[in-house]
Design an enzyme around this catalytic site. Sequence first.
Site, PDB file in Angstrom:
ATOM      1  N   CYS A   1       0.654  -1.235  -0.110  1.00 26.45           N
ATOM      2  CA  CYS A   1      -0.113   0.203   0.014  1.00 26.45           C
ATOM      3  C   CYS A   1       0.869   1.243  -0.064  1.00 26.45           C
ATOM      4  CB  CYS A   1      -0.842   0.009   1.153  1.00 26.45           C
ATOM      5  SG  CYS A   1      -0.139  -0.117   2.737  1.00 26.45           S
TER       6      CYS A   1
ATOM      7  N   ARG B   1       4.316   1.257  -1.101  1.00 29.90           N
ATOM      8  CA  ARG B   1       5.559   1.150  -2.345  1.00 29.90           C
ATOM      9  C   ARG B   1       5.216   0.343  -3.309  1.00 29.90           C
ATOM     10  NH1 ARG B   1      10.117   1.373   0.057  1.00 29.90           N
ATOM     11  NH2 ARG B   1       9.374   1.456   2.150  1.00 29.90           N
TER      12      ARG B   1
ATOM     13  N   GLY C   1      -6.610  -6.342   7.525  1.00 30.10           N
ATOM     14  CA  GLY C   1      -7.746  -6.564   8.011  1.00 30.10           C
ATOM     15  C   GLY C   1      -7.988  -7.230   9.296  1.00 30.10           C
TER      16      GLY C   1
END
Length: 414
Positions: free
Chosen positions: A48, A50, A190
Amino acid sequence: MQLVVVGAHQRTAPISIRERIAFAEAELAQALSSLRQIAVEGFILSTCNRVELYALVEEADGGRSLRQFLAQQRSIDLDELMPHVYTYLDEDAVRHLFRVASGLDSMALGEAQILSQIKTAYNAAQQTELLGTTMHRLIQAALTTGKLVRTETQLAHAQLSVVSVGLSLARQHLDLTNRSVVIIGAGRTGELALKHYLEYTSNITVLSRTFERAARLAEHHKVAAKPISELAAVLQASDVVISCTSSPELMLDFEQAQLLQAQRQRQWVLLDLAVPRDIDRHVGALPEVWLYDVDDMQAICERNRASKAAEVAGAEAIVERELIKWQEWWLTQAVLPTIRALRAHAEAIRLAELERTLARLDLSEQQQQAVSALTSAIINKLLHQPMRAIKDTAASPQLAHAAQQLFRLDFEAI
């Protein structure tokens, strides 16, 4: 051979660029297959925060080829991409990966999730047969460095993560006790979010595009799971939403959010931890809605970095120590062809002379084996010191070049 990394991360590229160049897990196989056209070995690290291409290339300007490859793969104009990407070569490329694995280059300093993400990149490249000796060794060395940093320093203690930063932001707006929390996405992020929010409320619902994954995660932690088809109803009852899918499509667009908030008429905290983003960026303009994405969390993470200067220095020292070990191995690889050719040359002479000698003598099979063993031992003892010297002076390969000339070594015969 040249080792190259080309990439962009949270400090060089805004999320509007990163989400356009990110690779979904399902896209990696095709991208890696295409990478074979320009790389002898390689892998792709896409998270998220790189996107990085690592490659072992034969051409002199491998960085240019990798930048073009990234632009073509993600259908983005190279001129638009160039201000946001970095390129590291050879030693600097290795140092960069070691720092990444150590959590030194992460938005959340010291975060451990990057190690599993590197392993995922390794497995994907292995499945497409794009890993050879060099990249295998490089990734293993990076993982070792990351583990050493976490065991020999306090960098990972009381670490921040994107999830924990998001939690602190949510608590600025709401008392989370018994609040309704919705987690969209049943992957590692999550699950991490679920563990954090369980400390404040058990009123948590997990949704995933694959309901079975959501159900397994929810059952394990004794919370609720719903199919993605019930997303609107679940969101309407929520107070906090954490979205962390790998979907290329929005999970919540502006029109949906506007309608839901008109019905809700109360405060709503939305934490978008996905890249590409799961929630339309304009949703944050709605009344009583607080929307944060991963870039919004960077300032908090930077303050945390400044408070850990001593731990960072210790981690950097470990990176440099492990880099020296890598360089020693890498330099040895450069002279291995000479060593192999020298041994092959000596073995060819030994076998030819052995065959000629045995043809003239009437020896038993046992005697022939003894003579063969004797000649092998002589060759091994004669070559031991020269080969050790070639390895020990690999950083300055004059001895290797001298051996090539003295013995007229044939590398094609290896």
